[in-house]
Design a protein around this motif. Structure first.
Motif, mmCIF file in Angstrom:
data_model
loop_
_atom_site.group_PDB
_atom_site.id
_atom_site.type_symbol
_atom_site.label_atom_id
_atom_site.label_comp_id
_atom_site.label_asym_id
_atom_site.label_seq_id
_atom_site.Cartn_x
_atom_site.Cartn_y
_atom_site.Cartn_z
ATOM 1 N N SER A 39 57.204 20.853 67.317
ATOM 2 C CA SER A 39 56.468 20.945 67.509
ATOM 3 C C SER A 39 55.372 20.490 68.638
ATOM 4 O O SER A 39 54.998 19.959 69.110
ATOM 5 N N THR A 40 56.107 19.190 69.294
ATOM 6 C CA THR A 40 56.134 17.948 69.321
ATOM 7 C C THR A 40 56.186 18.086 71.200
ATOM 8 O O THR A 40 55.969 18.131 71.628
ATOM 9 N N PHE A 43 54.206 20.769 71.798
ATOM 10 C CA PHE A 43 52.554 20.379 72.583
ATOM 11 C C PHE A 43 52.860 19.504 73.851
ATOM 12 O O PHE A 43 52.193 19.642 75.070
ATOM 13 N N VAL A 44 53.878 18.770 74.467
ATOM 14 C CA VAL A 44 54.187 18.084 74.733
ATOM 15 C C VAL A 44 54.745 18.831 76.028
ATOM 16 O O VAL A 44 53.734 18.806 77.236
ATOM 17 N N THR A 45 54.872 19.408 76.255
ATOM 18 C CA THR A 45 55.316 20.902 77.002
ATOM 19 C C THR A 45 54.258 21.567 78.008
ATOM 20 O O THR A 45 53.918 21.956 79.052
ATOM 21 N N LEU A 46 53.186 21.723 76.775
ATOM 22 C CA LEU A 46 51.748 22.966 77.013
ATOM 23 C C LEU A 46 50.707 21.330 77.675
ATOM 24 O O LEU A 46 50.030 22.061 78.833
ATOM 25 N N PHE A 47 51.188 20.469 77.440
ATOM 26 C CA PHE A 47 49.997 19.227 77.569
ATOM 27 C C PHE A 47 50.087 19.313 79.276
ATOM 28 O O PHE A 47 49.414 19.152 80.182
ATOM 29 N N PHE A 48 51.808 19.310 79.764
ATOM 30 C CA PHE A 48 51.821 18.385 80.849
ATOM 31 C C PHE A 48 51.707 20.218 81.854
ATOM 32 O O PHE A 48 51.229 20.224 83.153
ATOM 33 N N LEU A 50 48.660 22.794 81.560
ATOM 34 C CA LEU A 50 47.869 22.061 81.618
ATOM 35 C C LEU A 50 47.139 21.295 83.044
ATOM 36 O O LEU A 50 46.596 21.219 83.315
ATOM 37 N N VAL A 51 48.230 20.054 82.566
ATOM 38 C CA VAL A 51 48.236 19.037 83.397
ATOM 39 C C VAL A 51 47.727 19.758 84.850
ATOM 40 O O VAL A 51 47.642 19.035 85.999
ATOM 41 N N ASP A 52 49.831 20.327 85.004
ATOM 42 C CA ASP A 52 49.968 20.345 86.481
ATOM 43 C C ASP A 52 49.083 21.490 86.602
ATOM 44 O O ASP A 52 48.362 21.611 88.196
#
Length: 64
Positions: A39-40, A43-48, A50-52
């Protein structure tokens, strides 16, 4: 050559002895740890991602 074989044998026996001392996690703990890691990572993959995408949109908008 005999010295290398003897050192290797001693090293492997020490490895086996240390592995017997290890406190291995129970199945429930291992499942919980695995879910936490997966899950971490998601989450980190989705976060980056979206930022990208956001930065790409901003750069494309500014330089048009």
């Amino acid at each position: 050559m005999a010295g290398i074989a003897q050192k290797t044998s001693k090293f492997l026996s020490n490895v086996v002895r240390e592995l017997k001392r290890v406190s291995w996690p129970k199945r429930k703990e291992l499942t919980r740890y695995t879910i936490t890691v997966v899950s971490t990572v998601v989450f980190v993959t989705l976060f980056f991602a979206l930022v990208d995408q956001g930065l790409s949109w901003i750069i494309a908008t500014v330089f048009e």
